[in-house]
Enzyme design. Structure first.
Site, PDB file in Angstrom:
ATOM      1  CD  GLU A 111      -1.293  -1.241  -3.717  1.00 31.72           C
ATOM      2  OE1 GLU A 111      -1.371  -1.328  -2.468  1.00 31.72           O
ATOM      3  OE2 GLU A 111      -1.912  -1.996  -4.473  1.00 31.72           O
ATOM      4  N   GLY A 156       0.815  -1.217   0.000  1.00 35.30           N
ATOM      5  CA  GLY A 156       0.000   0.000   0.000  1.00 35.30           C
ATOM      6  C   GLY A 156       0.850   1.269   0.000  1.00 35.30           C
TER       7      GLY A 156
HETATM    8  N1  CO8 Z   1       2.215  -3.465   8.838  1.00 34.68           N
HETATM    9  C1  CO8 Z   1       2.360  -3.431  10.184  1.00 34.68           C
HETATM   10  N2  CO8 Z   1       3.544  -3.303  10.796  1.00 34.68           N
HETATM   11  C2  CO8 Z   1       4.645  -3.214  10.016  1.00 34.68           C
HETATM   12  C3  CO8 Z   1       4.568  -3.244   8.619  1.00 34.68           C
HETATM   13  C4  CO8 Z   1       3.289  -3.366   8.012  1.00 34.68           C
HETATM   14  N3  CO8 Z   1       3.105  -3.357   6.697  1.00 34.68           N
HETATM   15  N4  CO8 Z   1       5.829  -3.155   8.117  1.00 34.68           N
HETATM   16  C5  CO8 Z   1       6.635  -3.049   9.178  1.00 34.68           C
HETATM   17  N5  CO8 Z   1       5.936  -3.089  10.321  1.00 34.68           N
HETATM   18  C6  CO8 Z   1       6.447  -3.011  11.697  1.00 34.68           C
HETATM   19  C7  CO8 Z   1       7.113  -4.330  12.115  1.00 34.68           C
HETATM   20  O1  CO8 Z   1       6.152  -5.255  12.536  1.00 34.68           O
HETATM   21  C8  CO8 Z   1       8.018  -3.838  13.239  1.00 34.68           C
HETATM   22  O2  CO8 Z   1       7.234  -3.638  14.392  1.00 34.68           O
HETATM   23  P1  CO8 Z   1       7.689  -4.302  15.819  1.00 34.68           P
HETATM   24  O3  CO8 Z   1       8.955  -3.582  16.120  1.00 34.68           O
HETATM   25  O4  CO8 Z   1       6.562  -3.959  16.720  1.00 34.68           O
HETATM   26  O5  CO8 Z   1       7.894  -5.730  15.564  1.00 34.68           O
HETATM   27  C9  CO8 Z   1       8.447  -2.459  12.767  1.00 34.68           C
HETATM   28  O6  CO8 Z   1       7.481  -2.060  11.788  1.00 34.68           O
HETATM   29  C10 CO8 Z   1       9.820  -2.457  12.101  1.00 34.68           C
HETATM   30  O7  CO8 Z   1       9.805  -3.416  11.057  1.00 34.68           O
HETATM   31  P2  CO8 Z   1      10.900  -4.600  10.927  1.00 34.68           P
HETATM   32  O8  CO8 Z   1      11.441  -4.965  12.265  1.00 34.68           O
HETATM   33  O9  CO8 Z   1      10.281  -5.687  10.104  1.00 34.68           O
HETATM   34  O10 CO8 Z   1      12.029  -3.834  10.102  1.00 34.68           O
HETATM   35  P3  CO8 Z   1      13.103  -4.486   9.118  1.00 34.68           P
HETATM   36  O11 CO8 Z   1      14.078  -3.409   8.806  1.00 34.68           O
HETATM   37  O12 CO8 Z   1      13.616  -5.768   9.651  1.00 34.68           O
HETATM   38  O13 CO8 Z   1      12.268  -4.835   7.761  1.00 34.68           O
HETATM   39  C11 CO8 Z   1      10.680  -4.391   6.012  1.00 34.68           C
HETATM   40  C12 CO8 Z   1      11.693  -3.804   7.011  1.00 34.68           C
HETATM   41  C13 CO8 Z   1      11.430  -5.214   4.948  1.00 34.68           C
HETATM   42  C14 CO8 Z   1       9.971  -3.239   5.333  1.00 34.68           C
HETATM   43  C15 CO8 Z   1       9.677  -5.305   6.769  1.00 34.68           C
HETATM   44  O14 CO8 Z   1       9.156  -4.574   7.878  1.00 34.68           O
HETATM   45  C16 CO8 Z   1       8.515  -5.773   5.939  1.00 34.68           C
HETATM   46  O15 CO8 Z   1       8.669  -6.674   5.132  1.00 34.68           O
HETATM   47  N6  CO8 Z   1       7.323  -5.184   6.149  1.00 34.68           N
HETATM   48  C17 CO8 Z   1       6.098  -5.608   5.498  1.00 34.68           C
HETATM   49  C18 CO8 Z   1       6.070  -5.194   4.044  1.00 34.68           C
HETATM   50  C19 CO8 Z   1       4.801  -5.703   3.378  1.00 34.68           C
HETATM   51  O16 CO8 Z   1       4.559  -6.884   3.284  1.00 34.68           O
HETATM   52  N7  CO8 Z   1       3.961  -4.769   2.928  1.00 34.68           N
HETATM   53  C20 CO8 Z   1       2.721  -5.074   2.258  1.00 34.68           C
HETATM   54  C21 CO8 Z   1       1.581  -5.093   3.248  1.00 34.68           C
HETATM   55  S1  CO8 Z   1       0.065  -5.642   2.542  1.00 34.68           S
HETATM   56  C22 CO8 Z   1      -0.504  -4.294   1.703  1.00 34.68           C
HETATM   57  O17 CO8 Z   1       0.081  -3.240   1.715  1.00 34.68           O
HETATM   58  C23 CO8 Z   1      -1.778  -4.486   0.980  1.00 34.68           C
HETATM   59  C24 CO8 Z   1      -2.345  -3.171   0.477  1.00 34.68           C
HETATM   60  C25 CO8 Z   1      -3.671  -3.330  -0.204  1.00 34.68           C
HETATM   61  C26 CO8 Z   1      -4.809  -3.636   0.712  1.00 34.68           C
HETATM   62  C27 CO8 Z   1      -6.131  -3.372   0.006  1.00 34.68           C
HETATM   63  C28 CO8 Z   1      -7.252  -4.253   0.510  1.00 34.68           C
HETATM   64  C29 CO8 Z   1      -8.499  -4.128  -0.408  1.00 34.68           C
END
Ligand code: CO8
Length: 260
Positions: free
Chosen positions: A114, A111
């Site tokens: 997007e 997102g």
């Molecule tokens: N949602 C919630 N929390 C998140 C997200 C997310 N998308 N991304 C990161 N965070 C949080 C982590 O959980 C973490 O929190 P905590 O410290 O409490 O555990 C904090 O942010 C820091 O993240 P990381 O420890 O994972 O940091 P890294 O440097 O190790 O990694 C990344 C960074 C690579 C960006 C990794 O966080 C990651 O892969 N994040 C998810 C990326 C992802 O999959 N995004 C797509 C989400 S789905 C989406 O966007 C769908 C949109 C359309 C929906 C429409 C419906 C009709």
């Protein structure tokens, strides 16, 4: 307006909106959505504001996607019945006639990518990374990624990114036409604000018209688009700003535009 998940500042004629949930890499939840819609509506309604910049707080992320923690336990029927994210997908784009720029400072995933692609153009920092990794979560883009990314970079790269979930770095994103400029992270906000100030100083009706014309290229046949362009050009020639712009050129001075 008091917001909790975004920051909004006016810098002259430019509105700067900052996604402000750095602890979750600016993940986009329903509250962010609501606040962004309000902030963009206020920007659109305020005649003193002529261009906006959207960025993320912190040095790591523009937005790492929709909030996975909010979506994880949500029943499918709720996604469907609420038409989840439908407002986000179309509302900001359709109701914001004034130009706005996404300044992408790090991860723009799912997102987040997007949302950036809803902007009129993207300026990215050298550490920016774009991706549609939803497939890894058992879903797919849902806020326009499959459509806007494909229009921006073509089928081959869009399929590659959507199917493998890989990220595209800033260099590849610029080469592929996803972003207009790449700058060092330290210069990102300055560069985006400078571009926004340049746009804000343009004749406002012409700015909206230019935006509408370029967007029409994605919606119409070539003939319809060329006709639309010509008609809008002809309408603009009736504006006071056209008279001023041409007079100012001939008199070798900067134009003073009123938006009329
Ligand atoms: N949602 C919630 N929390 C998140 C997200 C997310 N998308 N991304 C990161 N965070 C949080 C982590 O959980 C973490 O929190 P905590 O410290 O409490 O555990 C904090 O942010 C820091 O993240 P990381 O420890 O994972 O940091 P890294 O440097 O190790 O990694 C990344 C960074 C690579 C960006 C990794 O966080 C990651 O892969 N994040 C998810 C990326 C992802 O999959 N995004 C797509 C989400 S789905 C989406 O966007 C769908 C949109 C359309 C929906 C429409 C419906 C009709």
């Amino acid at each position: 307006m008091a917001f909790e998940t975004i920051l909004v500042e006016q810098k002259g004629a430019v509105t700067l909106i900052t996604l402000n949930r750095p602890q979750s890499l600016n993940a986009l939840n329903s509250q962010v959505l609501g606040e962004l819609i309000e902030a963009f509506a206020a920007f659109e309604a305020d005649a003193s504001q002529r261009c906006a910049v959207l960025t993320g707080s912190g040095e790591k992320a523009f937005a790492a996607g929709a909030d996975i923690k909010e979506m994880a336990d949500k029943p499918a029927a709720d996604f469907y019945n609420e038409d989840f994210f439908s407002k986000w997908t179309s509302h900001i784009v359709k109701t914001t006639r004034k130009p706005w720029i996404a300044a992408v400072n790090g991860f723009a995933l799912g997102g987040g990518c997007e949302l950036a692609m809803m902007a009129d153009f993207i300026i990215a920092s050298e550490n920016a990374k774009f991706g549609q990794p939803e497939i890894k979560l058992g879903v797919a883009p849902g806020m326009g990624g499959s459509q806007r990314l494909t229009r921006a970079v073509g089928k081959a790269k869009s399929m590659d990114m959507c199917l493998t979930g890989r990220m595209m770095d800033a260099t590849e994103a610029e080469r592929s036409g996803l972003v207009s400029r790449v700058v060092p992270l330290a210069d990102l906000l300055g560069e985006a604000l400078k571009a926004a100030e340049t746009i804000a100083a343009m004749p406002p009706m012409a700015a909206v018209a230019n935006k509408e014309m370029v967007n029409a290229a994605f919606e119409t046949t070539l003939d319809q688009g060329l006709l639309f362009e010509r008609r809008v050009f002809q309408v603009l020639t009736a504006s006071e700003d056209k008279a001023e712009g041409m007079k100012a050129f001939i008199e070798k001075r900067p134009g003073v535009f009123k938006g009329r």
